[in-house]
Design an enzyme around this catalytic site. Sequence first.
Site, PDB file in Angstrom:
ATOM      1  N   ASP A 117     -35.276  70.783 -24.063  1.00 45.67           N
ATOM      2  CA  ASP A 117     -36.030  69.720 -23.377  1.00 45.67           C
ATOM      3  C   ASP A 117     -35.148  68.482 -23.291  1.00 45.67           C
ATOM      4  O   ASP A 117     -34.192  68.322 -24.049  1.00 45.67           O
ATOM      5  CB  ASP A 117     -37.348  69.395 -24.094  1.00 45.67           C
ATOM      6  CG  ASP A 117     -37.150  68.780 -25.476  1.00 45.67           C
ATOM      7  OD1 ASP A 117     -36.261  69.256 -26.218  1.00 45.67           O
ATOM      8  OD2 ASP A 117     -37.868  67.819 -25.821  1.00 45.67           O
TER       9      ASP A 117
ATOM     10  N   GLU B 202     -38.119  68.576 -28.777  1.00 44.28           N
ATOM     11  CA  GLU B 202     -37.401  67.669 -29.675  1.00 44.28           C
ATOM     12  C   GLU B 202     -37.620  66.221 -29.281  1.00 44.28           C
ATOM     13  O   GLU B 202     -37.816  65.358 -30.130  1.00 44.28           O
ATOM     14  CB  GLU B 202     -35.898  67.997 -29.672  1.00 44.28           C
ATOM     15  CG  GLU B 202     -35.141  67.395 -30.852  1.00 44.28           C
ATOM     16  CD  GLU B 202     -34.703  65.949 -30.639  1.00 44.28           C
ATOM     17  OE1 GLU B 202     -34.359  65.300 -31.636  1.00 44.28           O
ATOM     18  OE2 GLU B 202     -34.701  65.456 -29.499  1.00 44.28           O
TER      19      GLU B 202
END
Length: 455
Positions: free
Chosen positions: A88, A153
């Site tokens: 991500d 994250e």
Amino acid sequence: MSKSQEYIDQNISKFEEELFDLLRIPSVSTDSSKKPAIKEAANFLLNQFESFDLERVELFETPGNPIVYAEHCPHDDKPTVLVYGHYDVQPSDPDELWDSPAFEPVVKDGNVYARGASDDKGQSYTHVKAIESFRKTGQEIPVNVKFILEGEEEIGSPNLVPFITDHKDMLECDMVLISDTSMFGKDMPSITYGLRGLAYMEVEVVGPNRDLHSGVYGGAVENPLNVLCEMIAKLKDEDGRIQIPGFYDKVIDLTDEEREASAALPFDEEAYKKSLDIDAVHGEKGYTTHERASARPTLDVNGIWGGYTGEGAKTVLPSKANAKISMRLVPDQHPKEIAELFTEYFNSIAPDTVKVKVTDHHGGHPSVTDLSFYGLKAAAQAFEDVFEKEVLFSREGGSIPIVADFKKVLGVESILMGFGITSDAIHSPNEKFSLQDFHRGIKTSARFLEILAEA
Ligand code: BES
Ligand code: MN
Ligand code: MN
């Protein structure tokens, strides 16, 4: 040169093209409209692993974004390395400040420019390609490897700690390998041995029940924006010391040895200032810039809003004021305890003319890796073999909270083998990653696995 290193040299253009494909996927975790892109990025990585003929490749759904898992453990007598990374990325805004669109990778001066180029698609992809360099040359991977690539994250990994807790046996390993940090500078291979933690707060200051005419009421009714500014001013003193009672109680001071090591790093303060267009640095009295930005706790306002911010002038006394305030933490500060201390102090400095609400967002623990850990030596050797430069050891100011959880839940140290550099502009417009370091990163990762197998 080993077969694997040769394969990497021969296939680097193909690897770059693949990375660009991954960078074209706008997998922004904080934006719920980007869910399809999150899925696409996860599947991209899954397909990669599936093409390597590994013992196990699996996509784990979570209440949030999926976790890509791969495992290949053919050896009884070799260590197991768990590679962690995140697919991500941060949002690209403000888009108008990018020289080229954030999700259309462009190569310029040996760098690829795109959101996620360095943080963390480019860096984590090096390990995927290192595995390929063994499998596609008909070789066994020199040690046992497991991969866990997550998609949350940048939003605080809400589902990762439950996942590793629920899959402790599956994730059993001797060390974690992460490339999600920075090297000290160009051609300065570095191992990061400390990361800061985080406590992220949001505050709201409420005054009158509606926005008021600032002429009719101004001077007689408290202005929440004025109050918020006064309260924020009380969070730090002129020496940069945080004024929250108890804030420093658990801070482990730098040892003389650490301070010497920090001072010996090739940190160029003039270049640092120049790169930021600032005339002077600022921070806690008694500490160097490098110490302030890596091994000392700090507090920053991340955003502040309220009242009128549109075009022209509107004479208004706002009813509410808000701010997002974060604190970077160092061992042994505890994010929950610090959030509580902040809340107590912030409430205590509020005048009785306003109501205050404090919310605790995500946090994370700081971490320090034991410098005598044998995995660090293998990592340093691999760096030196590929970069032909001595490795620097330093702490960094960013946060990867899962590192502390790997230690707590799995009982293992993490090796932070960053291939990015500080000027990569992660989280900023025009994020970039050096293609030479992408190449050297893949070779370093493969070399690391070879060295570990010999150890
Ligand atoms: N890769 C960074 C952390 C980082 C950057 C560590 C540079 C060392 C040097 C990571 O993706 C990140 O941005 N972490 C967040 C914390 C998270 C809880 C949102 C951060 O540090 O703000
Ligand atoms: Mn990252
Ligand atoms: Mn990040």
